[in-house]
Design an enzyme around this catalytic site. Structure first.
Site, PDB file in Angstrom:
ATOM      1  CG  HIS A 819      -2.111   1.046   1.056  1.00  8.64           C
ATOM      2  ND1 HIS A 819      -1.806   2.356   1.022  1.00  8.64           N
ATOM      3  CD2 HIS A 819      -3.301   0.785   1.235  1.00  8.64           C
ATOM      4  CE1 HIS A 819      -2.799   3.120   1.051  1.00  8.64           C
ATOM      5  NE2 HIS A 819      -3.874   2.229   0.901  1.00  8.64           N
ATOM      6  CB  SER A 820       1.668   3.725  -2.810  1.00  9.79           C
ATOM      7  OG  SER A 820       2.456   4.815  -2.679  1.00  9.79           O
TER       8      SER A 820
END
Length: 962
Positions: A819-820
């Site tokens: 998850h950026s």
């Protein structure tokens, strides 16, 4: 009126001990007969299990011996059927032995004995092969009934030192054997240790023999009985005999378990049960407030204004006004009634705003009611202890209810009958409990009544308020769900630490143990030594992973529930308005504090406390330390005198709490402890998972941001998420925004329910103390190894990642879930891209990335993700309409790609890719579905309008590749 006694010819006299001997012989013949026949005819078959066979495993388990094969199954069933007659007679004779006029205990125990006998017939004649679920239900019910049967037989035992001694030894041995039994079962089931099942089987047979031997002790008691058959109408040819009709009864002076009284009072047990249920209701309401609030900032993507209702718990400040204090004390049941109506009934309201306001009112009333009842009963140590015990037992019950329901409390306003809620059932139970409280109210002392010997409180009320704040926050944040601290110490695969199932039952056991310890040894619980042990436990929990961290968690758990009676009992010595206003206000500050450490990007001043779980834990223990300091100051003169005279200061101080009253709460605790074990047993995973299309060597992988499993209308979305994953036939799925283990999110873990319901291994990812919003991996394939990563985030939020290696069709495949960081943090996302691309490029194995990247295809960081550095390819470079979710791969044959609309479940679609293991990557040529093997096709269910708002969109159909 019929005569009480009739003369007649005695036709038969049966010594009482013969009933016991017959029971022992037939029960032993059932088990040992099946064992002998099984070993003789099917030895290699019955020692075999799903992982190992002979000679690794060489001793059969009880279940394999008695239930799997003919004729040993028939041998067991025949002798158990014969055993049922002596068994019912044994229960009857024991009732005759212990029955006393006006006592309900013997009737209750014989009822348990009969129930236990019936459930034995259930798991005997419904084998696991016939119906696994019902077999387990009967078995668990049998084990549940064993606790009150064993305890009751010991407590009601005649004053015979021999029988008491043997019952203690055999009963204690039975329960002691359950510990290694569970340990070796886990070694076999989870860790697949060769030979562990054989060791488990040896302990299982020991438990069976101890169970039979425990009932064999009744032969000593029944030696004074004879069963006499008389012919009162002269229809037989029997001879008259002299028969002993009456056995001398003596009042026993029990020295064992001094807390228990020989008499049983159903009304007092009902009092305790009502207190415990109101405690359960309070904790259900309090824990529902956070998750109800969370919906609003979640959908506003920032502060919404509704967060202010977190302060609804400061209602005890009204008790600083004498007229209101007296009014509240006289109307505690009414306050509790409104708490339950507003809290448990909130689910019936449609709009999220209405449900939040209803829960807010419930928390206001509940906090006011509990402080009022503590203050009212402060002059009666027995009543105050009862109220505090109910408060803590309610927390334990709430945690068990969550464990049994996939970590969602079934009474919450985010639950209903469609998603696992039991709202109506628990509301009815609440009405029964509050009705009993209204009946009991006439015996309550009016508020403000103080015993003459009570001394004025010493020191500042501020310290007592701080202590209550730290205690309440610790109980709520760490113990309102049995899996929270286990996820703190989770480090990935291979498993080297505790699991939420079954080790959550250990946490619950530690909670009950701590409460009992605090009631019996309050001097030690309030001591600085105990505080030091609790602080060390908190440090280990914060700093270490796996078993080392969890042992610290258990030490902290025991301390927190042990010190609860002391800190609350001390706080009510001060004026309630300012003391508990301080307590709840600081508690609310701590609730916000422990959210800000991960949500720092969304609140003013948040970066100041960024990633400081250690600060939160240290502050919590310092607050509790303030309460301990105040409690030590206010320890009564009797305790001080005992210290000076050399008496053991760890013994209970003078306390008029009735022993029988305390025993009722301990009975409830024992029931809850066994219930938690049963829940863990029933939830224990089978670990026999298989992919959907194994003949095609296919992997169907997906990525989905589940938005903390709260849907668009503020309902729990666990079951809808599970249904879509199952219908999509996913073998792998990465879940993002999945960490709910904080007060504001309800301390939940959706991955537990999903893994159990879907039959998948699960890796939670970086734990709640790692300051992320969470990522998780569910897999139909065994996870051989996994590591957790916190990618570089110099300015924004920490971005979590999982690097897992799965065993798919005999080949190792790497899976990355990521998850950026946020769109605003450009440098964060650049560094994270470099980090993950290097990580993916470090493996030459087949690999899949399931991710949330925040980039446009072909632009910026995309060209690092899809590059020679990472070695990864985009599942469909032509799909230009992406911003967040991406699936990348390498060294696998890509065969399909689809996008499924989210419906109203979350705010992000589900993206799915299909791959084949062991084949070249293939081309980018699109082919029609008719050319695709059936095992590699996407489900037709989602074509056209789809179902429940889920359909193939963007392309309006799946894409397939040559």
């Amino acid at each position: 009126m019929p005569p009480k006694h009739r003369d007649g010819d005695v036709v038969a006299v049966i010594p009482g001990q013969w009933i016991t001997h017959l029971h022992t012989i037939t029960a032993g013949a059932a088990f040992l007969g099946a064992f002998i026949v099984g070993v003789s005819l099917h030895y290699h078959k019955i020692v075999e299990n799903q992982y190992f066979t002979y000679p690794v495993e060489w001793f059969p388990s009880v279940s394999a011996t008695i239930g799997d094969r003919y004729p040993e199954r028939s041998v067991f069933q025949v002798f158990i059927a014969i055993c049922s007659g002596p068994r019912f007679l044994l229960c009857f004779l024991f009732y005759c032995l212990v029955n006393r006029k006006g006592e309900a205990g013997p009737k209750w125990i014989v009822g348990v004995g009969v129930f236990r006998t019936l459930t034995c017939g259930g798991w005997t004649y419904v084998t696991s092969t016939d119906d696994h679920n019902w077999h387990d239900i009967f078995m668990v019910a049998y084990l549940v009934a064993t606790i009150p049967w064993t305890v009751g037989c010991i407590l009601l035992s005649p004053p015979n030192p021999t029988t008491i001694r043997w019952r203690k030894y055999l009963g204690g041995g039975f329960f002691a054997m359950l510990v290694p039994l569970l340990y070796f079962f886990l070694q076999h089931k989870v860790h697949r240790v060769p030979g562990a099942y054989t060791t488990y089987a040896l302990f299982e047979w020991s438990v069976v023999l101890l169970d039979v031997a425990f009932d064999a002790v009744t032969a000593i008691d029944f030696a004074g009985f004879e069963i006499v058959v008389k012919d009162i109408k002269g229809v037989s040819r029997g001879d008259k005999q002299n028969v002993q009709d009456v056995v001398l009864e003596k009042q026993k002076d029990k020295t064992i378990a001094q807390v228990f009284d020989s008499r049983f009072d159903a009304k007092e047990l009902a009092d305790a049960a009502a207190d415990a249920y109101l405690g359960f209701t309070f904790w259900s309401v309090l824990t529902s407030l956070g998750v109800s609030i969370w919906y609003f900032p979640l959908w506003h993507m920032g502060l919404s204004g509704y967060e202010v209702v977190v302060m609804s718990s400061i209602s005890p400040m009204l008790l600083g006004i004498p007229p209101l204090r007296r009014l509240a004390g006289k109307n505690v049941p009414t306050l509790q009634l409104t708490m339950g109506l507003f809290g448990l009934g909130a689910y019936a309201l449609k709009s999220p705003e209405s449900r939040l306001l209803s829960v807010t009112a419930a928390v206001w009333q509940g906090c006011l009611a509990y402080v009022a009842v503590w203050w009212r009963d402060r002059g009666d140590a027995a009543k105050l202890e009862a109220r505090i015990s109910g408060f803590v037992i309610g927390l334990i019950a709430s945690s068990i209810a969550k464990s049994a329901n996939g970590t969602n409390n079934p009474t919450w306003p985010i639950m209903n009958e469609t998603n696992g809620g039991w709202n109506k059932t628990f509301l009815v139970m609440f009405f029964l409990a509050i009705g009993w409280i209204y009946l009991r109210q006439t015996t309550m002392a009016p508020i403000g009544t103080v015993q003459k010997h009570e001394q004025p409180a010493k020191g500042a009320s501020l310290l007592a308020g701080f202590g209550f704040a730290g205690l309440l926050f610790a109980l709520h944040s760490l113990l309102s769900d049995s899996s929270t601290m286990i996820l703190w110490v989770w480090s990935g695969y291979p498993v080297t630490g505790p699991l939420a199932v079954p080790h959550g039952a250990w946490t619950i056991f530690a909670m009950g143990l701590g409460l009992v310890f605090g009631l019996f040894y309050p001097n030690l619980a309030r001591s600085w030594t105990a505080f030091g042990v609790g602080s060390i436990g908190a440090a280990f929990l914060t700093l270490y992973e796996d078993w080392t961290g969890y042992y610290g968690a258990l030490a902290l758990t025991v301390y927190l529930t042990a010190v609860t009676p002391t800190l609350i009992g001390n706080a009510v010595k001060f004026q309630p308005g300012r003391t508990f206003f301080t307590g709840f206000f600081v508690y609310n500050f701590m609730v916000l504090f422990h959210v800000w450490i991960v949500g720092y990007a969304f609140v003013p001043g948040g970066p100041l406390v960024r990633e400081h779980t250690d600060w939160v834990m240290a502050t919590t223990m310092l607050l509790i330390g303030c309460g301990v300091f105040s409690a030590v100051q206010n320890s009564n003169a009797g305790q001080q005198g005992a210290t000076k005279s050399g008496t053991n200061t760890y013994s209970p101080p003078p306390n008029p709490a009735a022993r029988r009253q305390r025993s009722n709460y301990i009975y409830i605790l024992l029931f809850l402890q066994l219930l938690s074990v049963c829940v863990a047993y029933l939830r224990f995973p089978a670990y026999n998972y298989e992919p959907y299309h194994k003949d095609s060597r296919a992997i169907t992988a997906g990525i989905w941001t589940i938005h903390f499993n709260i849907d668009n209308d503020m309902w729990s979305s666990d079951r809808r998420i599970s249904q879509l994953i199952k219908e999509s036939e996913l073998d792998l799925i990465g879940l993002l925004e999945s960490d709910n283990q904080r007060i504001i999110m309800g301390n939940r873990d959706p991955t537990q329910y999903l893994a159990e319901e879907l039959g998948m291994w699960v890796d939670f990812g970086p734990g709640p103390n790692k300051h992320t919003w969470g990522c998780a991996l569910l897999s139909k394939f065994p996870i051989v190894n996994s590591t957790h990563h916190l990618t570089p985030s110099p300015a924004g939020e920490l971005a979590p990642a999982i690097h897992a290696t799965i065993l798919a069709y005999g080949e190792l495949v790497d899976v990355f879930v990521f998850h950026s960081g946020q769109e605003e943090d450009v440098e964060d996302r650049r560094q994270q891209t470099e980090y993950m691309s290097t990580l993916m490029g470090s493996t030459d194995r087949p690999a899949i990335l399931l991710s949330y990247l925040i980039t446009k295809p072909g632009e910026g960081n995309y060209n690092t993700w899809v590059s020679e550095k990472s070695g990864m390819k985009d599942i469909d470079p032509s799909d230009w309409d992406r911003w967040c979710e991406y699936i990348l791969y390498k060294n696998l044959k890509r065969t399909g790609y689809a996008r499924l609309s989210r419906g109203t479940v979350t705010d992000t679609e589900l993206q799915v890719g299909k791959f084949v293991v062991g084949e070249p990557e293939g081309s980018s040529e699109l082919i029609p579905e008719e050319q695709v093997p059936h095992g590699l096709r996407f489900p037709a269910l989602f074509r056209g309008e789809g179902v429940r708002g889920h359909r193939y969109h963007v392309f309006d159909e799946p894409r397939y590749y040559a």
